[in-house]
Design a protein around this motif. Structure first.
Motif, short mmCIF file in Angstrom:
data_model
loop_
_atom_site.label_atom_id
_atom_site.label_comp_id
_atom_site.label_asym_id
_atom_site.label_seq_id
_atom_site.Cartn_x
_atom_site.Cartn_y
_atom_site.Cartn_z
N ASP A 1 69.04 10.62 38.13
CA ASP A 1 69.86 9.71 38.60
C ASP A 1 71.41 9.71 38.06
OD1 ASP A 1 71.27 7.63 39.98
OD2 ASP A 1 69.55 6.04 39.30
N LYS A 2 72.36 10.48 38.73
CA LYS A 2 73.45 10.58 38.13
C LYS A 2 74.51 9.63 38.49
CE LYS A 2 74.02 15.92 38.36
NZ LYS A 2 74.87 17.00 38.58
N SER A 3 74.41 8.71 39.23
CA SER A 3 75.12 7.62 39.65
C SER A 3 75.02 6.58 38.83
CB SER A 3 75.10 7.13 41.18
OG SER A 3 73.57 6.64 41.41
N THR A 4 73.73 6.42 38.32
CA THR A 4 73.24 5.46 37.25
C THR A 4 73.94 5.78 35.91
OG1 THR A 4 71.25 4.89 38.51
CG2 THR A 4 71.52 4.11 35.79
N THR A 5 74.01 7.15 35.62
CA THR A 5 74.43 7.70 34.38
C THR A 5 75.97 7.33 34.41
OG1 THR A 5 72.54 9.53 34.20
CG2 THR A 5 75.01 9.66 32.88
N GLU A 6 76.60 7.70 35.55
CA GLU A 6 78.00 7.46 35.47
C GLU A 6 78.42 5.84 35.57
OE1 GLU A 6 80.76 9.72 36.06
OE2 GLU A 6 79.46 11.22 36.42
N VAL A 7 77.63 4.97 35.92
CA VAL A 7 77.91 3.74 35.77
C VAL A 7 77.49 3.23 34.23
CG1 VAL A 7 76.91 1.30 36.36
CG2 VAL A 7 77.27 2.95 38.17
N ILE A 8 76.51 3.57 33.79
CA ILE A 8 76.46 3.31 32.33
C ILE A 8 77.66 3.84 31.33
CG2 ILE A 8 75.02 3.79 30.29
CD1 ILE A 8 72.40 4.02 32.18
N LEU A 9 77.90 5.08 31.69
CA LEU A 9 79.15 5.69 30.87
C LEU A 9 80.36 4.98 31.39
CD1 LEU A 9 78.37 9.52 31.04
CD2 LEU A 9 78.29 8.11 29.14
N SER A 10 80.73 4.50 32.53
CA SER A 10 82.03 3.94 32.69
C SER A 10 81.91 2.50 32.22
CB SER A 10 81.93 3.71 34.27
OG SER A 10 81.18 2.61 34.82
N SER A 11 80.93 1.79 31.62
CA SER A 11 80.90 0.67 30.81
C SER A 11 81.86 0.94 29.47
CB SER A 11 79.45 0.09 30.46
OG SER A 11 78.83 1.14 29.59
N LEU A 12 81.82 1.98 28.90
CA LEU A 12 82.55 2.38 27.93
C LEU A 12 84.07 2.17 28.16
CD1 LEU A 12 80.74 5.62 26.85
CD2 LEU A 12 80.62 3.35 25.74
N LYS A 13 84.58 1.83 29.32
CA LYS A 13 86.05 1.48 29.52
C LYS A 13 86.47 0.32 28.69
CE LYS A 13 85.27 -0.85 33.73
NZ LYS A 13 85.26 -0.81 35.08
N TYR A 14 85.50 -0.46 28.14
CA TYR A 14 85.79 -1.94 27.50
C TYR A 14 85.80 -1.46 25.94
CZ TYR A 14 84.37 -3.89 32.02
OH TYR A 14 84.54 -4.25 33.27
N LYS A 15 85.75 -0.41 25.68
CA LYS A 15 85.87 -0.07 24.14
C LYS A 15 87.18 0.92 24.14
CE LYS A 15 82.07 -1.21 21.99
NZ LYS A 15 81.97 -2.25 20.92
N GLN A 16 88.08 0.34 23.59
CA GLN A 16 89.51 0.81 23.55
C GLN A 16 89.51 2.11 22.83
OE1 GLN A 16 92.30 -2.00 21.68
NE2 GLN A 16 92.07 -3.30 23.10
N SER A 17 88.75 2.49 21.88
CA SER A 17 88.64 3.49 20.86
C SER A 17 87.83 4.71 21.72
CB SER A 17 88.13 3.34 19.76
OG SER A 17 86.82 2.99 19.85
N VAL A 18 87.34 4.56 22.70
CA VAL A 18 86.42 5.69 23.41
C VAL A 18 87.22 6.30 24.41
CG1 VAL A 18 84.44 6.21 24.88
CG2 VAL A 18 84.46 4.36 23.35
N VAL A 19 87.64 7.80 23.94
CA VAL A 19 88.55 8.59 24.84
C VAL A 19 87.78 9.17 26.07
CG1 VAL A 19 89.90 10.61 24.73
CG2 VAL A 19 89.91 8.70 22.88
N ALA A 20 86.33 9.70 25.69
CA ALA A 20 85.68 10.23 26.74
C ALA A 20 84.09 10.16 26.29
CB ALA A 20 86.06 11.68 26.69
#
Length: 170
Positions: free
Chosen positions: A9-28
């Motif tokens: 399920d790639k879409s769920t993975t993308e959603v989970i990874l996009s939650s990292l936008k709230y962590k300022q230090s995470v670049v990728a």
């Protein structure tokens, strides 16, 4: 991400990874499947999405180009499903270190100033009565005037020394 990988399920993975936008230090961040193919990717806004993702490492973390790369194997019921990697810039940590270093320098300077002032006052408290006693001894020695007495200023060890000196002159 383990369940998303297990069910492809790639879409769920993308959603989970996009939650990292709230962590300022995470670049990728990225998830690789068990064949080391990219399964999902996250890039912080303003970061080149065509940027090179790191090769999967045997190590759990590495420092490279002012970034920290963390690698975590993903397992579900002892089955290896893939690897999660997170790239974090160290800007926030470096700023914190600079702030604490500046604070440490300020504290050390203040401690030095306090130590200097305290030692100066203590030196006067200790030295002054002894210098006065030495001056009195010099006057008595030079003028042969045995009626001169040293002035006792405190009831401490130096005060006892002054009393003993004065009694010696009697």
């Amino acid at each position: 991400t383990a369940v998303a990988l297990a069910f492809n399920d790639k879409s769920t993975t993308e959603v989970i990874l996009s939650s990292l936008k709230y962590k300022q230090s995470v670049v990728a961040a990225g998830v690789f499947d068990n064949n080391e193919k990219i399964f999902g990717v996250y890039h912080r806004d303003g970061v080149d999405e065509a940027g090179e993702l790191p090769n999967l490492q045997q190590t759990r973390f590495m420092f490279k180009d002012r970034n920290l790369y963390v690698f975590q194997k993903i397992h579900l019921d002892n089955d290896f499903l893939g690897t999660l990697f997170i790239q974090s810039d160290l800007r926030l940590i470096n700023e914190t270190i600079k702030d604490y270093s500046l604070l440490l320098v300020i504290i050390l300077c203040l401690a030095g100033i306090v130590a200097y002032i305290s030692s100066t006052k203590l030196q006067r408290m200790i030295s002054s009565p002894i210098i006065n006693l030495a001056n009195t001894a010099r006057i008595i020695s030079e003028d042969k005037n045995y009626s001169v007495r040293a002035e006792k200023k405190a009831d401490d060890e130096v005060g006892e020394l002054v009393e003993a000196f004065n009694e010696m002159l009697n």
